[in-house]
Design a protein around this motif. Structure first.
Motif, PDB file in Angstrom:
ATOM      1  N   LYS A  19       1.381  -2.783   2.440  1.00 60.29           N
ATOM      2  CA  LYS A  19       0.843  -3.998   1.772  1.00 60.29           C
ATOM      3  C   LYS A  19      -0.046  -4.403   2.606  1.00 60.29           C
ATOM      4  O   LYS A  19      -1.249  -4.699   2.243  1.00 60.29           O
ATOM      5  CB  LYS A  19       1.997  -5.245   1.714  1.00 60.29           C
ATOM      6  N   ARG A  20       0.063  -4.187   4.012  1.00 56.16           N
ATOM      7  CA  ARG A  20      -1.201  -4.676   4.775  1.00 56.16           C
ATOM      8  C   ARG A  20      -2.482  -3.644   4.740  1.00 56.16           C
ATOM      9  O   ARG A  20      -3.357  -3.959   4.794  1.00 56.16           O
ATOM     10  CB  ARG A  20      -0.815  -4.488   6.237  1.00 56.16           C
TER      11      ARG A  20
ATOM     12  N   ARG B 102      -8.172  -3.458   0.231  1.00 57.81           N
ATOM     13  CA  ARG B 102      -8.926  -2.939  -0.915  1.00 57.81           C
ATOM     14  C   ARG B 102      -8.492  -3.397  -2.253  1.00 57.81           C
ATOM     15  O   ARG B 102      -9.687  -3.670  -3.050  1.00 57.81           O
ATOM     16  CB  ARG B 102      -8.566  -1.165  -1.019  1.00 57.81           C
ATOM     17  N   PHE B 103      -7.077  -4.047  -2.405  1.00 57.99           N
ATOM     18  CA  PHE B 103      -6.670  -4.266  -3.656  1.00 57.99           C
ATOM     19  C   PHE B 103      -6.587  -5.716  -3.782  1.00 57.99           C
ATOM     20  O   PHE B 103      -6.294  -6.434  -4.906  1.00 57.99           O
ATOM     21  CB  PHE B 103      -5.605  -3.628  -4.058  1.00 57.99           C
TER      22      PHE B 103
ATOM     23  N   ASN C 273      -2.205  -7.630  -5.748  1.00 54.96           N
ATOM     24  CA  ASN C 273      -1.994  -6.465  -6.473  1.00 54.96           C
ATOM     25  C   ASN C 273      -1.330  -5.319  -5.222  1.00 54.96           C
ATOM     26  O   ASN C 273      -0.606  -4.727  -5.697  1.00 54.96           O
ATOM     27  CB  ASN C 273      -3.561  -5.985  -6.568  1.00 54.96           C
ATOM     28  N   ALA C 274      -1.696  -5.828  -3.911  1.00 58.85           N
ATOM     29  CA  ALA C 274      -1.055  -4.927  -2.924  1.00 58.85           C
ATOM     30  C   ALA C 274       0.862  -5.108  -2.956  1.00 58.85           C
ATOM     31  O   ALA C 274       1.391  -4.054  -2.780  1.00 58.85           O
ATOM     32  CB  ALA C 274      -1.451  -5.006  -1.688  1.00 58.85           C
TER      33      ALA C 274
ATOM     34  N   LEU D 214      -2.950  -1.825   1.998  1.00 55.86           N
ATOM     35  CA  LEU D 214      -3.566  -1.914   0.781  1.00 55.86           C
ATOM     36  C   LEU D 214      -4.125  -3.146   0.460  1.00 55.86           C
ATOM     37  O   LEU D 214      -5.196  -3.280  -0.473  1.00 55.86           O
ATOM     38  CB  LEU D 214      -2.644  -1.718  -0.344  1.00 55.86           C
ATOM     39  N   THR D 215      -3.903  -4.272   1.355  1.00 56.45           N
ATOM     40  CA  THR D 215      -4.809  -5.540   0.820  1.00 56.45           C
ATOM     41  C   THR D 215      -6.044  -5.812   1.078  1.00 56.45           C
ATOM     42  O   THR D 215      -6.922  -6.206  -0.004  1.00 56.45           O
ATOM     43  CB  THR D 215      -3.899  -6.700   1.712  1.00 56.45           C
TER      44      THR D 215
END
Length: 271
Positions: free
Chosen positions: A184-185, A190-191, A195-196, A187-188
């Motif tokens: 989650k950290r 970018r998304f 969404n992450a 991906l956050t």
């Protein structure tokens, strides 16, 4: 606060590690008993020995896992409220603090890293103490788990298995595992956070279905085990935010809401 003793509110034994209170709920013993249920019926004396050894290994491995989170958080100026050890494993609750997404990802990774190091230590101890070197390279990597000639040999090999399993399971991209927090950290940025969380939640839903099949197969084979990840928190994350939001082990950069703890496993509730 006393250094150790029984805490009635949390229904747990509490002691302190470097001023961080550690709460050990009685349910923490369940994972150590489940694998030997059949053996308890046939050979209770042997089952007791095996249960005690597994309980000690789980306690050491999970406690050091959580202390690694504490150490990594402290390096970034973030304190720890407490550590809970209960039927689902362990969890460290941090005080409000700020760091980058990569900082939180490192804090989450520190726990599995501790288990990887412990697994290597047990491997070295097994081959140096229980079965002295030299060891054939092919046999070391390709042979099935060795015979349990002595209780020491069995305990050291079990230490390898326990810590390897903890490292692998905790790195799965699902909530509330460390792998979910890491994913989650990362991906956050970018998304976005929402969404992450949905991406990790979808992975967690799939993995929770797989783990149910594995647990069912193990039960049919005569071994009762519990493995993560659970379905509910991942379904919530995949479904999206709702009125009832779960408190994350690795909170956002802004101060986390205040929490208090109640008994039966130390589950958190908002004040």
């Amino acid at each position: 606060m006393q250094r150790f003793g029984w805490d009635k509110k949390s229904d747990a034994f509490v002691f302190r590690m470097d001023e961080v209170p550690v709460y050990v709920n009685w349910t923490f013993a369940i994972p150590a008993v489940l694998p030997f249920l059949t053996e308890w019926l046939k050979r209770p004396g042997t089952a007791l020995t095996h249960t005690v050894i597994l309980a000690a290994l789980l306690f050491l491995s999970i406690l050091l896992h959580e202390l690694a989170h504490v150490w990594a958080a402290r390096r970034r100026g973030i304190g720890t409220e407490r550590i809970d050890l209960y039927v689902l494993g362990g969890i460290a609750w941090f005080k409000p603090g700020k760091t980058s997404p990569y900082g939180w990802a490192w804090i989450a990774f520190a726990g599995p890293l501790a288990n990887i190091i412990l697994a290597l230590v047990f491997v070295a101890a097994y081959h140096l103490v229980a079965r002295p070197l030299p060891v054939e390279t092919d046999a070391f990597f390709n042979s099935p788990p060795p015979r349990s000639d002595t209780i020491l040999e069995w305990a050291l090999w079990l230490g390898v298995l326990v810590n390897t399993a903890l490292a692998i399971l905790n790195l799965l991209p699902a909530f509330p595992l460390d792998g979910g927090a890491i994913a989650k950290r990362l991906l956050t940025p970018r998304f976005g956070a929402g969404n992450a969380a949905r991406i990790v939640g979808f992975c967690g839903v799939v993995l929770s279905i797989v783990r149910f099949v594995v647990m069912l197969a193990a039960a049919i084979a005569g071994t009762m085990v519990w493995i993560p990840p659970p379905f509910k928190p991942n379904w919530r994350a995949f479904r999206g935010p709702s009125r009832k939001k779960a408190l994350s082990q690795f909170p956002p950069a802004d101060p986390a809401p205040e929490v208090e703890w109640r008994g039966k496993g130390g589950w958190p509730i908002k004040k």
